[in-house]
Scaffold this active site. Sequence first.
Site, PDB file in Angstrom:
ATOM      1  N   GLU A 231      -7.760  43.722 -30.821  1.00 18.25           N
ATOM      2  CA  GLU A 231      -8.288  43.455 -32.167  1.00 18.25           C
ATOM      3  C   GLU A 231      -9.646  44.106 -32.415  1.00 18.25           C
ATOM      4  OE1 GLU A 231      -8.301  39.296 -33.212  1.00 18.25           O
ATOM      5  OE2 GLU A 231      -9.196  39.649 -35.169  1.00 18.25           O
ATOM      6  N   LYS A 247      -4.094  37.520 -37.381  1.00 18.68           N
ATOM      7  CA  LYS A 247      -3.661  36.120 -37.361  1.00 18.68           C
ATOM      8  C   LYS A 247      -2.151  36.128 -37.482  1.00 18.68           C
ATOM      9  CE  LYS A 247      -7.015  33.624 -36.528  1.00 18.68           C
ATOM     10  NZ  LYS A 247      -6.997  33.029 -35.202  1.00 18.68           N
TER      11      LYS A 247
END
Lengths: 431, 179
Positions: A231, A247
């Site tokens: 990420e 997410k």
Amino acid sequence: MTRSSISVSASRARFEAAALALARERGADLVFSAPGCPARTEPVVGVDPVAELVFDEGTTPDDIREFCFGTPGPALGFISYSYGMLLRGVASAKARRFPLGHLKKYAARVEFDADGERALVFSADPALRGELAARIEAAPEHTAVEPVRGLPRRAPESSLGRAGYEAGVRETLARIRGGHTYQLNLSTRFSWTCPDLDPLALWASLWRRHPAPFYAWFSSGGHRVLSTSPERFLRVADGRVLSQPIKGTLRFDAPAPGLAERLTGSAKEAAELSMIVDLIRNDISAHCAYGSVRVENHKSVFAVDNLLQMYADVRGELRPGSDCLDLFLDAFPGGSVTGCPKRRSMEIIEELEPHARELFCGSMVVVRDERTLDSSIAIRTALFDAASGRLDVYAGSGIVVDSVPASEYEETLAKAEKFLDAAKIFDTEAT
Amino acid sequence: MDVLLIDNNDSFTRNLEHLLASALPGARVAVEPYARLGGLDPAGWDFLVISPGPGGPEEYPDHARVLASGRPVLGVCLGMQVINGLCGGRTSPLCGCVHGRTDVIDWRGRPRTVARYHSLHVSEVGRGLSVLATNAAGVVMALGCRERRLLGYQFHPESFLTPDGEEFIHDAVEYLGIR
């Protein structure tokens, strides 16, 4: 001061082999990045540190700015979640073992230019430049994955085992229903004592088997950082700001049609991502020009570590008068690993997690100049203390109002699986 | 126009600041934390905005000064619940909290998609306030009083999930009689 560079024709494999040898023999720090992922970054090797900033409680944003911008050349290192707690005014009495942050500048660095299939060696020292270029030319094109020496053979100790983690999820749900948080990331820590571990071999083996866009290997005193993050937190490229919060997670054993749709079609996962997108918009808006903040590619999906992950691109333009560290430090730690609203969520995390997060959920950073940096969210990250032989692996999950405690615990295990697998002691009943 | 946006330690306040700045060209938008409210004179502003935030309205008693100023006030989410509470209304837990999801409300005779983030809702409307919109389940989505120049939105016009965010700011300015 002008910096000279040498270009060496090299495949990615040769660059990586040379980089790993430099880490082994010269203590080099590394950023590796798998191509084809949304958060891909420029691979970097830092050789022979010439300046270091080790953060303590007194380190200010101005100290960081002075270190990064006061002299030429990129700074590489980490900024811990624990430092983020200080920035956001969240108190903690938990014992820490790691510095709050650590940045280095180097006598030389090697970067990989994927488009040109070449390595670029930067150094003011012609002898060092020549030596590094020669090492890259001599590096092997194919290397076998080394067996990892000293892996633990016992089940880890957990800061929150299944029962404790699920109780934490239930308490989080009560806080959500009370309006104190909308979403909160709750983590656990798995720890082993394995004094014979070869942490670099473990990191290299994880890289070979589970490539991801933001790998980093970093030495901080007697500590080693093994970061295997998928990420991006923040990238600023000449003032153009990009954050790519993740997410929504779906574990899979083999690619199959319809998997991505299961993720994007889930109202729960979509709400989780949307909430963090609004939080990131807010966090970059403090230093972005009015009207420049926008969301693109909402609910995009990519695969990493046998997990499908959903993400979005949040973009903006750096405001005149603000630099990339103003932006980074005011937005730090990344919203996808705190929860929303951020400060209240961080206070609840501090209350519910028995461990200090240290570097976990902080960032690995490469700061190039006032308008250019890149940074990860330091998840899927392990810390090794060479003196005590302790290996800590952290994993967490985002809790929202319709979260099921048992499923969230399973998600943390799935995220830690590549480390647990490497230790060959994956055990869902580990406590 | 001088706009004061009071931040209740929220993580959407800057989104609201950017929305106000783009919806009201030429406006100066100042953001001040709730903790500094005691040192500010709310009467010196053309438009006061109370941000969303964690917890319930009873945790933010200093906003009484904002309403007492007689200046036009817009409250968003918690901000609406604060206005309602100061008018004697009540807030209760919302069965099945809603976070990061859209809903469609009837707004001035038109359907509008809006973003919702709330665990609490207005269960008893304060004195003198009129309900201006509800969702299909009857949850209060907007309330206000033209005479007292008060308006509240339970939903989040500043979210990227609300497509017509600027329109809600224009409507607020009109409802509150600013300019």
